[in-house]
Each structure stands twice: as C-alpha cells, then as structure tokens.
Write a protein that holds these residues in place. Sequence first.
Motif, short mmCIF file in Angstrom:
data_model
loop_
_atom_site.label_atom_id
_atom_site.label_comp_id
_atom_site.label_asym_id
_atom_site.label_seq_id
_atom_site.Cartn_x
_atom_site.Cartn_y
_atom_site.Cartn_z
N GLN A 31 6.44 55.06 58.46
CA GLN A 31 6.09 54.05 57.89
C GLN A 31 5.34 54.29 56.39
N GLU A 32 6.17 55.18 55.63
CA GLU A 32 5.92 55.38 54.40
C GLU A 32 6.72 54.57 53.53
N PRO A 33 6.34 54.22 52.35
CA PRO A 33 7.20 53.40 51.64
C PRO A 33 8.42 54.18 50.82
N ILE A 34 9.57 53.69 50.70
CA ILE A 34 10.75 54.21 50.33
C ILE A 34 10.90 53.71 48.86
N PRO A 35 10.50 54.63 47.77
CA PRO A 35 10.63 53.90 46.31
C PRO A 35 12.28 53.82 45.88
N PHE A 36 12.49 52.90 45.12
CA PHE A 36 13.85 52.86 44.39
C PHE A 36 15.25 52.62 45.70
N ALA A 37 14.84 52.06 46.66
CA ALA A 37 15.90 51.70 47.61
C ALA A 37 16.81 50.61 47.13
N THR A 38 17.91 50.43 47.37
CA THR A 38 18.91 49.47 46.70
C THR A 38 18.91 48.44 47.96
N ILE A 39 19.03 47.11 47.81
CA ILE A 39 18.96 45.94 48.61
C ILE A 39 19.83 44.98 47.99
#
Length: 831
Positions: A31-39
Amino acid sequence: MRFLFFLLVFRVTAELSGQITLSGQVLNSAQEPIPFATIYIEDEHKGVSSNTDGFFLLHIQKLPTKIIVQSVGYQRKKIIIDSLKKSGKFNIQLEKEALKLDEITINAKRKDPAYAIVKKAISKKHHNSNYLNYPFKVNGYSKIIQVEHLKKPDSLNRLKRQTKFMETSSTLYYKNGAYKEHIFAQKKRGFANNKEAINVNFSHLNQSTFALEKKESDPTIFRDQISNEHLNFYKSYIQIKQLGPFKFLSPLANNSQLSYIFRLDEVFYQDGTPINKIEVIPRFRESNLFRGFIYIEEENWSIYKCVFSLKHTSIYYFNEFDIEVNFIKYDSLYIPHKETYNYSFKNGKNTLKGQTEIYFSDYIFNPPTQDDLFKKGQVLGYHSEAFLKDSLYWKTIRKKSLSQPEKIFVKKQDSVVAYHSSPEYYKKQDSIYNKLKFWDIPLNGVGFQNTFKRQNIYINPLISSFNFWGIGGFRLMSGGYASKFFKKNKGITIGPWLDYGPRNNDLKGFIWATYLFDPIKFKKISIKGGDVYDWVNPNESIRATLSGSNWLRKKTFGAEYSQETFNGVYLGAEIAVSSRSSIQGLDLPEWSSELLGDELNTPLAFKPWNETLLHIFARIVPGQKYYLEPNKKVIIENKYPLIELKFTYGIPNIINNSETNFSSLWMKINDQVEFPIFGTTKYRLHIGTFLHGDSNSTKFSNYQFFRGSDPYYYSNPLRSFQLLGPSISTRKSFMQATVAHHFEGLFFNKIPFLNKARLNEAVGGGILMIDQQNFIHTELYAGVEWPFKIKEQLFKIGGYFALGKSNTQPLQSGFKFGIDFFNLANKSWSY
C-alpha cells in the motif's frame, strides 16, 4: 491540497465536455504509492503518468474500455471498466515483477524511474544488438550540405551562402563487425579538386620508396562515406575518429550511472508501446560524455531514438557536434533507420555549418554472398557509371525533397559542371592556372599545365630556394617536377634538383625519373643520379645535423623497382652505385664553428671509396583496407601492425671496383592499440643485425645510427631518445623498443577549471640494446600535452619530464618541450 485543486479543475472540465474522468492512486502490495507509473487506454494508445505520490487523472471517452497500468519492476496489469459515474475514483495495486526484481529497488521514495529503465535496457542490450551478429545488406542514401555563415555581408549582400552539396546512393554489406560499401551513384557539388598551399621543400634526399595513393579527408565534412564511423550505442564505448582520439562512454554502458544522471522527461506511445524519453546529463561536464536524450521502448527495452550533443572540449575539429539516430522496428527488434549529424567549424571570422543525413532502407539479413563485388581487403567500390547519374535519377532516389536554397545551389552547380566539361573551359582553366600571380613565385610556386595532353610542370617557390644553414654557408636551391599521364592513369614524372653555394662556387645536382605503369598494383620503375652533399646520419639531432662532421660528398646512380605483390604486401629492390669522399677543403663560415664548435663542425677526414649497394625491401600491412576508383587503388587506414623488412648487401669488386663487402638485415614493427577507458598506446620495435663484414668492408655511412638527443627539444619518442647524449652507431646486432601512451584527458577532464583546457596526459619509455660492449640505455618520461587548431590543421605542444640511464652514464633527468602535427590521412598523431 494541490492534488485536490487539480482534481476539482479536471472534474469541472470533464463534466462540461461529457468525458468520464478516471482518477485514483497506484499502489504496491504494501500500500505504498508508485510514482511515475504509466496508465493508458489500450485501444487509443493515450495515457498519463502518476505523480510522485502515485496519483493520476485519465479521461475516458466511452465505456466499456480497457486500461493498461504498468511501472518498471512491476507486472503489467489490464483493467476492464464496464460502467462508471461521470467521475470514478479507485486505487490500483501492482504486484512486483517476478523476473530479476532483486536488481531494482521499489519503494515510495525511490530514484527517478529513468535509472531503472536504463538498467533494463542495459540488461537487454546484447539481445537488442543481436542483429549485428548476422550478415545483412541495406540500401543507403546520404546527403551532405555545408553553409558558410559570414560575419559581414559579401558582394551579393549575403550573410550566408551554400558552399558544398554531396549525395551518395549505395548498398552496404555487413559481416563480422565490418562494413563494405558499393556506391551506385555519387555527386559532389562545390568540392574543389585542388587546394592552394605553400610548398616548402629543402631536400631531395630520403624520398619514400612506397609512394601510395592514400585516402584524404576533408576535416570540415563528416561521414563522406556511409560505411564510415558507424555508431553503436549498445557498445560501452564509442569512438568517432574524425572528432579525435577520444572514446565516448555510452549511456548504456554497464557503468554509465557513475558518469551520467538520468531523468524521465515524458512517456508517449507508438503503436501501443510506451516510449520513455530520458534526459542524459553528464556528471562531469568536460568529460567525453554525451548530453541529450535517449528514447527507450518498453516492449524489448531497446533504443527507439537518440538525440545527443558533444561539447567542444571533447572534440578536435568541430566547435559543435550534434547527433540524432532514429530506429525502425524490424520483426521484434529496432534497427537504425536515419542518422543526422549537425556540426559547425570556425573558418577565420566566418563559420561553416554542415549537416550529414543518412537513410537506411530495405534490410535483408543473411543475403547471398557478394564475393564478385569486392576483392580481399576492399571495403569500397564504385559502379562504372556512379558519377554519370542525371538529375532525374537523384530526384527519384532522394528520401525527401530539396529545400529551395538547395535547389538553386544544385541548379547552379550542375550548369557549372556542364561548362567545366567543355574544351572552352579547359583552355580557360589552363590559362588561369598558367597565369602568374603575385605570390606564386615567392610562396606558391610556378605551374604550367595542359589538361588535354595531361601534362604538368611545377617549379618550387623562392621560399624553398634559400638555405641559410647549408654546407659552406648560404646556398641557393631550385627544384620541381614535370609529369605526363597516359590512359588508365599510367604516367611518367621527372624531378630535377640544383644546389649552388656562392661561398665555394660549387654546383651540385640530382635528377630522378619514375614511370608508373600499373596504378592498381603500384608497379613503378625509377632511375636517379647526381652529385650531391649527403648526410652521414640522416636522423641526427638538430645541432649535429647542421654540423660539417655529418656531411660527405656522394656521386651516385641507381635504379629501383617496386610493386604490390599481394594486397598489403609490397616488395621492391634498388641498386645504387656510388663514390663517397670527404668535404674537407670546403670554406665553412665562421658562424658555424662559433655556433656548433670546432670539434663538431670539422668535416670528417677519410679516404674516398666506391660502393655498390643492393637493397631488397618489403612492407607488410596485414588486413590492408582499400577502395577502387576507375584505374586507381586508394589505401585506407589499417588497424594491424605495420611490418617493414630490409636487406642490404654491399657487393664487392663489381661495376666501380666496389670496396664494400657486408650484409645487414633489419625489421621494424609499428602498431597502435586503443583502450576503451585508458587511452591509446603506440609502440615501435626496431631490431637488426649485420650478417657479415668487418670495419674495413663496412664503411661508417653504412652503420646503423641512433639519433642523439637535443637540449630541451622533445623529439619523436617512438624513433628516438631524449637523454641518450650524442648519436650512437654500430655494425653489431641491436634492438630498440619504444612505447608512448596517451590517456587523452582521463584525469584532467575530472579536475575543475583544468578540464576546460583540454589537456592530455602522456607517459612512455624505451630501451636500446646494442651487442657492442653490451650497451643498454633505458628511459621513462611523463608529460602534459595541449592540442589546438589553426584553421584546418591540428597541432599539439607538450612539456615532459624524462629520466634516463645507461651502463655508460649515471641517472639523468631533464625537461623537454615538443610539437606534433595531426595526420589527416590516418587520423592520428605521429606519437
């Protein structure tokens, strides 16, 4: 609060436009944020990236739809959205990737994801460069333009004018890491055939035995052959020889993160595949590193595009140099499709700006062999009508239309070329060339030519006629040549030489004639003879060269034959019949004794002798590369050791009652070894022996000499020593081994302020062993060199500290200073 504000703005915009806004946060299993993920939306290939806290906003036009969520180090996730309210918010959880996740640190405060992307590309580079493991052929087209930017308007009120335009259409064949090129068409516009230059020649002696046709390079033009200077960014180090001896660290080198900072600039999509645009920033600003952007696609983690620039402190000739390489998808790999190079070059107060564009198309892997196109060692060939293609052909073959200035330049140049082929033009050009200009007699020399008859006469300029340091003081000299060429580039050249000393009223002269009867095999026969003052030791120190003790009188006549027997194997023989006598009795000027000293300047006293010498020589260039032009073979740089052999036999009691009776054999090996990080090493090995002969039958001028050292002057360390003392001669066995290594700024480039000076580090040494009193001399040196440019010529000056010791003298040391010139033919310094 900032995210809530942007969320509110996007919701209002979406409601007004009828769009559905999908928002949320990308999290990992902890439950930690994932920065710079692509959606992104699968069908539309449009998407966004999450921010540093993992939040994202994505507009959806219709339902149902599929979105793809991915991030480096996590498994790609596909989500089907059937129904949502006008605005939908939910979290997306990604699972860690099972393969090699131990190589990537995944947490909320991780580094810029560009590092992980580059690391992925590095791990896949052997697979992505796999196409280079197979032979292939590819069509190539190149266009080179050059524009001169003027500091002041010219007579036509122009601030810039196009000066050169070159096009080439060819097929390239690749195999085992090497390219061969077959040129179907080539057109050069604005390229001059000859350049005026001051010609200074102070001697007729020591002419080269193998006078070969070698490739000349225009330093202001980059990549005049498509097959030259191939850039492979999957390799750890890249060398672009026209830019200098430096090797540039690739962003995909295994250790690149120690030298580069990587930043993810943006992500876009090409045919559904995310492309990561990554900024590449050197950690050491003045080092040999690229600056710019590398684009990496996420299907195979291969290079999609490179846009780089190089600082002027890392390059020699150009003030600016920019590179753009575009790749195209072939099966599952990306291979080069287009290369663009932009560069500028200072030309006095003006600036030359050039651009080279190269297109590759129609790759064919594992093609049928083309052994009939290329002979062994040949890397370039021309179609029989390569220079005859008309404008319609070029209009068809060009990859993009010419700009309006280019069209105007091409039209003008083509009309000029057509006129230049007319008899009227030839007559005018001959008259222009034959017309004396003000500076011709003193500086440029005087020439007369007849183009139709292929005749040429040249007389050396006055500047080369005055020798203030000659034998017996001031001497007047004059020389030149006359040539006549026939069909298939066969020709004869004659060169006379006159040398007059007013102080002793002595006239000397020499003449040589060469007939080249096979330009492809370099087959030639020469005769030469005259009455001249000759050196005892042609490789003396500066001071000793000028002294009377280093000269004798020689009356000689000889003949020579040489040819290339096999590619890279040259053989020749010369027979010389001579008589040698002392120059005692010549009136020497007072200044020579005051400057050089009576002992050094006193001519040698010896009984005259006659000699007949037979020389058999060989020059072996393993793996020699060359290309063929009509009736001409042109040698290209060779990367293997150069081997030279010479056998000399003093034939007794023949022709002129020769008094010599000896034989000698020597071998020289020269080579250059390039190291990716630590620079370039050059070495030279010279070994030899006298097979038979004593002190009576082996005259002193036939001994082997080793150059004496000069005070403060740093002579070529591959051919001489800095602390040897006076010159040494021997008729015994000997071995001379020397080495020079240049770090090419490895250390200075990392020191602030010093790195702007482009200083290079140099070390080296040598050993001399003579089987005469078991003589041994060793040396070591270290120094700093500074390269600089004057117009198109590169120089380097250096300061060195040397240590030397022999078994006849104690340890010595001293500071030396030298200058060297860059050779454009082999793109290398002499040491």
